[in-house]
Design a protein around this motif. Structure first.
Motif, short mmCIF file in Angstrom:
data_model
loop_
_atom_site.label_atom_id
_atom_site.label_comp_id
_atom_site.label_asym_id
_atom_site.label_seq_id
_atom_site.Cartn_x
_atom_site.Cartn_y
_atom_site.Cartn_z
N ILE A 28 0.88 -1.18 0.00
CA ILE A 28 0.00 0.00 0.00
C ILE A 28 0.91 1.23 0.00
O ILE A 28 1.84 1.32 0.79
N TRP A 29 0.63 2.14 -0.93
CA TRP A 29 1.50 3.32 -1.12
C TRP A 29 0.84 4.58 -0.59
O TRP A 29 -0.37 4.71 -0.66
N ASN A 30 1.63 5.54 -0.13
CA ASN A 30 1.06 6.84 0.23
C ASN A 30 1.15 7.79 -0.95
O ASN A 30 1.67 7.44 -2.01
N GLU A 31 0.66 9.04 -0.76
CA GLU A 31 0.57 9.93 -1.91
C GLU A 31 1.94 10.34 -2.45
O GLU A 31 2.05 10.76 -3.59
N ALA A 32 2.97 10.20 -1.64
CA ALA A 32 4.31 10.59 -2.12
C ALA A 32 4.95 9.43 -2.90
O ALA A 32 6.06 9.55 -3.41
N GLY A 33 4.24 8.31 -2.99
CA GLY A 33 4.78 7.17 -3.72
C GLY A 33 5.71 6.33 -2.86
O GLY A 33 6.51 5.54 -3.36
N LYS A 39 0.42 19.72 -8.18
CA LYS A 39 1.17 20.97 -8.39
C LYS A 39 0.34 21.98 -9.18
O LYS A 39 0.24 23.15 -8.81
N SER A 40 -0.28 21.50 -10.27
CA SER A 40 -1.09 22.41 -11.11
C SER A 40 -2.27 22.98 -10.33
O SER A 40 -2.54 24.18 -10.37
N PHE A 41 -3.00 22.09 -9.67
CA PHE A 41 -4.20 22.53 -8.94
C PHE A 41 -3.85 23.46 -7.79
O PHE A 41 -4.55 24.43 -7.52
N ASN A 42 -2.74 23.16 -7.09
CA ASN A 42 -2.35 24.02 -5.98
C ASN A 42 -1.98 25.43 -6.44
O ASN A 42 -2.26 26.40 -5.76
N TYR A 62 -8.40 14.10 -1.74
CA TYR A 62 -9.34 13.32 -2.54
C TYR A 62 -9.49 13.91 -3.94
O TYR A 62 -9.50 13.17 -4.93
N LEU A 63 -9.57 15.23 -4.04
CA LEU A 63 -9.85 15.89 -5.32
C LEU A 63 -8.82 15.53 -6.40
O LEU A 63 -9.17 15.28 -7.55
N TYR A 64 -7.54 15.47 -6.02
CA TYR A 64 -6.49 15.24 -7.01
C TYR A 64 -6.53 13.79 -7.50
O TYR A 64 -6.38 13.51 -8.67
N HIS A 65 -6.70 12.90 -6.55
CA HIS A 65 -6.76 11.49 -6.89
C HIS A 65 -8.02 11.21 -7.72
O HIS A 65 -7.99 10.48 -8.71
N GLN A 67 4.35 3.86 -10.76
CA GLN A 67 5.19 5.06 -10.99
C GLN A 67 4.42 6.13 -11.76
O GLN A 67 4.45 7.31 -11.40
N VAL A 68 3.73 5.70 -12.82
CA VAL A 68 2.97 6.67 -13.64
C VAL A 68 1.88 7.32 -12.80
O VAL A 68 1.66 8.53 -12.84
N ARG A 69 1.19 6.50 -12.00
CA ARG A 69 0.11 7.00 -11.15
C ARG A 69 0.65 8.06 -10.17
O ARG A 69 0.09 9.15 -10.06
N THR A 70 1.74 7.72 -9.49
CA THR A 70 2.30 8.65 -8.50
C THR A 70 2.74 9.95 -9.16
O THR A 70 2.43 11.04 -8.68
N ARG A 71 3.44 9.81 -10.30
CA ARG A 71 3.92 11.01 -11.00
C ARG A 71 2.75 11.88 -11.46
O ARG A 71 2.77 13.10 -11.32
N THR A 72 1.71 11.22 -12.00
CA THR A 72 0.57 11.98 -12.52
C THR A 72 -0.15 12.72 -11.40
O THR A 72 -0.45 13.91 -11.52
N VAL A 73 -0.43 12.01 -10.30
CA VAL A 73 -1.14 12.68 -9.19
C VAL A 73 -0.29 13.82 -8.63
O VAL A 73 -0.81 14.88 -8.29
N HIS A 74 1.02 13.63 -8.61
CA HIS A 74 1.93 14.68 -8.15
C HIS A 74 1.83 15.92 -9.05
O HIS A 74 1.73 17.06 -8.57
#
Length: 373
Positions: free
Chosen positions: A25-30, A86-89, A140-143, A75-82
Motif C-alpha cells: 500500500i502506497w502513500n501519496e508521495a509514492g 502541483k497544477s491545482f495548488n 481526494y480531489l487530485y486522486h 510510478q505513472v500514477r504517482t507522477r501523474t497525481v503529483h
C-alpha cells in the motif's frame, strides 16, 4: 518465486494477526506505507482502520500464482497525481481574479499529463484495473481527478473515439472538478452530510469550473463545457441547469458516468466504498434514464468487474477465486474452483465463466474463511 504471486482480496473485517500482506500500500508521495510480505499485527490492523482502508490483499495458498495487473504502473500514477497536485495548488493559491490566468499557464502541463496517460492506455489491450485501496492520498480531489480521467479515456476508447477527441475528453475529465478549488475547504472536506445551503454552494462548482475555463486561450471551450455539464442527467434531474439528453455534450455524458463510478468505488469519509461490480450495478440502474446507455455499456466493457484474487460463490454451490480476466467479457472472469458445498477440493481446477452462461455469481466473498483449517 511462486509465493510472491498469491494474492487474495479480503475485507478488513476478517484481517487477523499473522496474515501476510500480499500487495504494498502506497502513500501519496509514492512511498510504501505497508510493504508486501509484512506479517500483520493488531497495530497494523488498527492503523489501516484509521486510514479508512476497506480491503487488502493477503498471501493465501488458494491464490497461488494469482497476480494483479495494473493498467497504469504505480510510478505513472504517482507522477501523474503529483503533477495534478502541483497544477491545482497553483490555481488554488492564486488570487480569484488571477486563477484563470494561472490555469492557462498550467494548461501545457495538463496537456502533457493527458498525452502520457493516453500512451499508456492506448498501447495496452488490457481492461482497466480499479482497486484504489492500494493508494492513499491526502487530497481526494487530485486522486479523483486522476481516476475520472482514466475511466473517461477508457470509456471513450471503447466507444471508438479518435485520438484528438480522446485528448479533449482527457483534459475535460482532468479539469471537470476544477471549480471545487473555489469551494471553501471546510465544505469540501466536511465528514458529515452537508446542509441545504452548503450543498447549494457545493453544486456551484460546475459553474465555477466553467467560468474558470471558458476564456482560456490554451484550452478548448469544449473542456469548459465538460466542467459545466458533468452533473447534468438525461432526464433533466441534474444540475446546475437541468439540461436534458440532447442538450448535454457527449463528452460530458462520458465524464458524468466516470465521475459517479469513481465516487462510489472510492473511500469517502461518509460511506463504505463499493467493489467495482457493485459500482457498475448502481450505474446500470440509471442506464437510459439518467446516464447514456452507450456510455454505460462502454464502461462495462472497459473495466474489471471482479478483480483478480476475489473469492466468488457461484450459483451451483462451487466457490472459486478470480484467477484471470476475460478481456472480451469483463463480467465473466476465469475462476479457480477450490471448494464445493463448503468442502475444500484436493485439486483445484479453472473454469471460464464465459463458457458457462447458466452459472451466476451469487456473492463476492471478501470475508471468506475456510471451514476447516
Amino acid at each position: 518465486m511462486g509465493h510472491e504471486k498469491s494474492m487474495r482480496l479480503i475485507s478488513l473485517n476478517v484481517l487477523k494477526e499473522g496474515m501476510v500482506v500480499g500487495r504494498t500500500i502506497w502513500n501519496e508521495a509514492g512511498h510504501p506505507l505497508l510493504q508486501k510480505g509484512v506479517e500483520v499485527s493488531d497495530h497494523i490492523i488498527n492503523r489501516l482502520k484509521q486510514l479508512n482502508i476497506h480491503y487488502i490483499y493477503i498471501e493465501d495458498k488458494i491464490a497461488e500464482g494469482i497476480e494483479i495487473e495494473e493498467t497504469i504502473s504505480h510510478q505513472v500514477r504517482t507522477r501523474t497525481v503529483h503533477n495534478i497536485t502541483k497544477s491545482f495548488n497553483a490555481v488554488k493559491k492564486a488570487e480569484p481574479t488571477q486563477a484563470s490566468y494561472v490555469l492557462d499557464q498550467q494548461s501545457k502541463v495538463i496537456g502533457g499529463i493527458i498525452e502520457g496517460l493516453l500512451d499508456s492506455i492506448l498501447e495496452s489491450e488490457e481492461i482497466l484495473t480499479v482497486l484504489t485501496d492500494a493508494y492513499l492520498y491526502d487530497e481526494y480531489l487530485y486522486h479523483h481527478s486522476f481516476q475520472v480521467t482514466l475511466y473517461s479515456i477508457a470509456i471513450a476508447k471503447e466507444m471508438g473515439y479518435a485520438y484528438e477527441d480522446l485528448r479533449l475528453i482527457g483534459i475535460g475529465a482532468m479539469l471537470h472538478d476544477v471549480g471545487k478549488l473555489l469551494i471553501p475547504t471546510e465544505i469540501l472536506l466536511k465528514p458529515g452530510r452537508l446542509t441545504t445551503e452548503e450543498y447549494d454552494l457545493m453544486k456551484q462548482h460546475a459553474k465555477f469550473g466553467f467560468d474558470l475555463l471558458r476564456n482560456l486561450h490554451s484550452i478548448s471551450l469544449l473542456v469548459a463545457h465538460c466542467a459545466f455539464q458533468h452533473h447534468e442527467r438525461l432526464d433533466g434531474s441534474g444540475y446546475p441547469r437541468g439540461l436534458v439528453d440532447f442538450e448535454i455534450h457527449p463528452f460530458a455524458k462520458i465524464i458524468g458516468v466516470a465521475d459517479v463510478f469513481d465516487a462510489v468505488t472510492s473511500n469517502r469519509v461518509y460511506r463504505e466504498k463499493l467493489l467495482p461490480s457493485q459500482g457498475i450495478a448502481i450505474i446500470e440502474a440509471g442506464s437510459g434514464t439518467i446516464y447514456s446507455e452507450k456510455v454505460v455499456e462502454a464502461l462495462k466493457r472497459s473495466i474489471i468487474h471482479y478483480p483478480n484474487g476475489t473469492v466468488l460463490l457461484l450459483s451451483d454451490g462451487r466457490r472459486g477465486i478470480v484467477s484471470k480476466q476475460n478481456n472480451s467479457q469483463p463480467e465473466c472472469p476465469l475462476v479457480r474452483i477450490f471448494e464445493v458445498e463448503n468442502v475444500l477440493l484436493d485439486a483445484t481446477y479453472e473454469i471460464n465463466l464465459a463458457d458457462h452462461p447458466a452459472l451466476r455469481i451469487d456473492k463476492i466473498e471478501t470475508e471468506y474463511v475456510a471451514y476447516v483449517e
